[in-house]
Scaffold this motif. Structure first.
Motif, PDB file in Angstrom:
ATOM      1  N   ALA A  61      14.699   6.400 -26.996  1.00  0.00           N
ATOM      2  CA  ALA A  61      15.068   5.111 -27.582  1.00  0.00           C
ATOM      3  C   ALA A  61      14.234   3.994 -26.976  1.00  0.00           C
ATOM      4  N   CYS A  62      13.785   3.068 -27.828  1.00  0.00           N
ATOM      5  CA  CYS A  62      13.050   1.901 -27.336  1.00  0.00           C
ATOM      6  C   CYS A  62      14.012   0.721 -27.239  1.00  0.00           C
ATOM      7  N   TYR A  63      13.524  -0.390 -26.733  1.00  0.00           N
ATOM      8  CA  TYR A  63      14.362  -1.578 -26.560  1.00  0.00           C
ATOM      9  C   TYR A  63      14.897  -2.063 -27.907  1.00  0.00           C
ATOM     10  N   ARG A  64      14.048  -1.954 -28.942  1.00  0.00           N
ATOM     11  CA  ARG A  64      14.475  -2.398 -30.272  1.00  0.00           C
ATOM     12  C   ARG A  64      15.462  -1.435 -30.926  1.00  0.00           C
ATOM     13  N   CYS A  65      15.526  -0.188 -30.463  1.00  0.00           N
ATOM     14  CA  CYS A  65      16.553   0.731 -30.969  1.00  0.00           C
ATOM     15  C   CYS A  65      17.932   0.177 -30.625  1.00  0.00           C
ATOM     16  N   ILE A  66      18.008  -0.595 -29.543  1.00  0.00           N
ATOM     17  CA  ILE A  66      19.278  -1.169 -29.092  1.00  0.00           C
ATOM     18  C   ILE A  66      19.401  -2.615 -29.553  1.00  0.00           C
TER      19      ILE A  66
ATOM     20  N   SER B 150      17.284   3.320 -37.778  1.00  0.00           N
ATOM     21  CA  SER B 150      16.909   2.082 -38.457  1.00  0.00           C
ATOM     22  C   SER B 150      16.076   1.152 -37.571  1.00  0.00           C
ATOM     23  N   CYS B 151      15.537   1.697 -36.455  1.00  0.00           N
ATOM     24  CA  CYS B 151      14.694   0.872 -35.574  1.00  0.00           C
ATOM     25  C   CYS B 151      13.466   0.390 -36.350  1.00  0.00           C
ATOM     26  N   THR B 152      13.218  -0.906 -36.276  1.00  0.00           N
ATOM     27  CA  THR B 152      12.106  -1.483 -37.032  1.00  0.00           C
ATOM     28  C   THR B 152      10.758  -1.221 -36.367  1.00  0.00           C
ATOM     29  N   LEU B 153      10.786  -0.674 -35.138  1.00  0.00           N
ATOM     30  CA  LEU B 153       9.524  -0.362 -34.446  1.00  0.00           C
ATOM     31  C   LEU B 153       9.256   1.135 -34.434  1.00  0.00           C
ATOM     32  N   CYS B 154      10.257   1.934 -34.019  1.00  0.00           N
ATOM     33  CA  CYS B 154       9.977   3.362 -33.828  1.00  0.00           C
ATOM     34  C   CYS B 154      10.743   4.264 -34.791  1.00  0.00           C
ATOM     35  N   GLY B 155      11.469   3.670 -35.747  1.00  0.00           N
ATOM     36  CA  GLY B 155      12.206   4.465 -36.726  1.00  0.00           C
ATOM     37  C   GLY B 155      11.290   4.984 -37.828  1.00  0.00           C
TER      38      GLY B 155
END
Ligand SMILES: [Zn+2]
Lengths: 267, 66
Positions: free
Chosen positions: A169-174, A243-248
Motif C-alpha cells: 500500500a502507498c500513502y495514497r492508498c490510505i 481505487s488508489c489514484t496512483l497505484c491502483g
C-alpha cells in the motif's frame, strides 16, 4: 572494494551478526539513501545511517537552523544557528563517519527536481513537515519505483510505514489527497515532544537498513502508530486500495502534482 | 451495535460509517476510514453499512516531520 582494518573494527558489531556479515556491510557501503528534510526526522535517520556506514546519503533541505529546532533536530548544534541545515547535518555525519559521502541539496523538493533526484538513490526517507511534500515524495517514489519509508510526527504521536511500489500500500492508498490547507496542525503550531522525532526517525533508519540488507519483514502494509503518552505502539493493517489514484489498476496520476501552486499564486 | 474503533470496543447506536463520524464529531475531510481492513472512499462513508463486531480504524493525518 574491501574494508580497511579500521573499517572492520568500526563495523565489527554489524559484521558479527550472521544476517549482516562482511557481505551485508559491503551492501550498506554501496547503498544510496535519499533523506528528504534535515529536521526532526531527517536528523536521527541520517545520523544512524551515517554511523551504519551507508555509502551515500543525499540530504535535501532549503532551511537554515533556528534556535527552536535544537530541541529535537540533533545534528544541529547551537553554533549552527543561521547556517543551512543540509551543510550542518553533513558536517556532523562526516565527523562521525568520514567513510560516508554526503550529497547536499540546499533547495526544496519540487515537481521539477523530485524524480530526477530520487532516481539516483536506492531508498528514500520522508522527513518532511507538510502534506504537499509528503504526497510529492510518495508519488515520485512510485513513479521511479523506489522504496520509501514514510514518517510523521505530531505532539505526542508518531507514525511509520514502509512503501514498496507495486508490492504494498502507498500513502495514497490510505489518504487520497492532501487535507485542505490549514486544517491539520503542524508541529510548529501544535508542538512536538522532541524525542518522538528520535523514536520515529530511528525506526525509519532501521527500515532503510533492513531494505538494503533484505533481512526480516519490512513495515509494509502496516501502519505503525506510536503514542508517547502511553508508550504504546499500535499496528494498523492496511492493503493496496483498488481505487488508489496512483497505484491502483485505474490510476489517473501519471505525473507529479504541484499542490503548492495555489499558495504560491497567493503570494 | 458493538464496534471496535481504533482498537477499543464501543457500543454505538449507528448504521453507517458516517453515523460514527457524526457521533464522534469527526470531520470526514480529516480522516481516512478503514472497515475490516478495506479503505472506504470519502463519497461512500454515508452508504457503507456497519454490522455487529466490525473493526474500524480512523486514520488521522499526521503531517509533521521537521
Ligand atoms: Zn496506492
Amino acid at each position: 572494494m574491501s574494508f580497511t582494518e579500521d573499517q572492520i573494527t568500526r563495523y565489527s558489531r554489524h559484521i558479527l551478526l550472521p544476517e549482516v556479515g562482511g557481505k551485508g556491510q559491503k551492501k550498506l557501503s554501496q547503498a544510496k539513501v535519499f533523506v528528504v528534510g534535515a529536521g526532526g526526522l531527517g536528523c536521527p535517520v541520517a545520523y544512524y545511517l551515517g554511523a551504519a556506514g551507508i555509502g551515500t546519503i543525499g540530504l535535501i533541505d532549503s532551511d537554515v537552523v533556528d534556535l527552536s529546532n535544537l530541541q529535537r533536530q540533533i545534528l544541529h548544534h547551537t553554533p549552527d544557528i543561521g547556517r543551512p541545515k543540509a551543510i550542518s547535518a553533513k558536517e556532523k555525519i562526516q565527523a562521525l563517519n568520514p567513510d560516508v559521502q554526503v550529497n547536499t541539496y540546499e533547495e526544496r523538493l519540487t515537481t521539477k527536481n523530485a524524480r530526477e533526484l530520487i532516481s539516483q538513490y536506492d531508498v528514500v526517507i520522508d522527513g518532511v513537515d507538510n502534506f504537499p511534500a509528503k504526497f510529492l515524495i510518495n508519488d515520485a517514489c512510485y513513479l521511479e519505483n523506489k522504496p520509501l519509508v514514510h514518517g510523521g510526527i505530531l505532539k505526542f504521536d508518531g507514525r511509520v510505514m514502509t512503501i514498496v511500489p507495486n508490492e504494498s500500500a502507498c500513502y495514497r492508498c490510505i489518504f487520497k489527497n492532501p487535507p485542505p490547507p490549514g486544517v491539520v496542525p503542524t508541529c510548529q503550531e501544535a508542538g512536538i515532544i522532541g524525542v518522538v522525532a528520535g523514536i520515529i526517525g530511528t525506526i525509519q533508519a532501521t527500515e532503510a537498513v533492513k531494505l538494503i540488507l533484505k533481512i526480516g519483514q519490512p513495515l509494509t502494509n502496516r501502519l505503525l502508530d506510536f503514542d508517547a503518552r502511553t508508550t504504546a505502539f499500535r499496528e494498523i493493517r492496511v492493503k493496496r486500495n483498488p481505487s488508489c489514484t496512483l497505484c491502483g489498476p485505474n490510476a489517473s496520476i501519471t505525473e507529479l502534482i504541484d499542490y503548492d501552486e495555489p499558495e504560491a499564486c497567493a503570494l | 451495535m458493538q464496534l471496535t474503533i481504533n482498537g477499543k470496543v464501543e457500543n454505538l447506536d449507528v448504521s453507517t460509517v458516517m453515523d460514527v463520524l457524526k457521533a464522534k464529531d469527526i470531520d470526514p475531510q480529516l480522516v481516512a476510514v478503514e472497515v475490516n481492513t478495506d479503505m472506504i472512499d470519502q463519497e461512500n462513508l454515508g452508504v457503507t453499512s456497519l454490522k455487529e463486531n466490525d473493526k474500524l480504524e480512523f486514520l488521522f493525518f499526521m503531517g509533521g516531520g521537521a
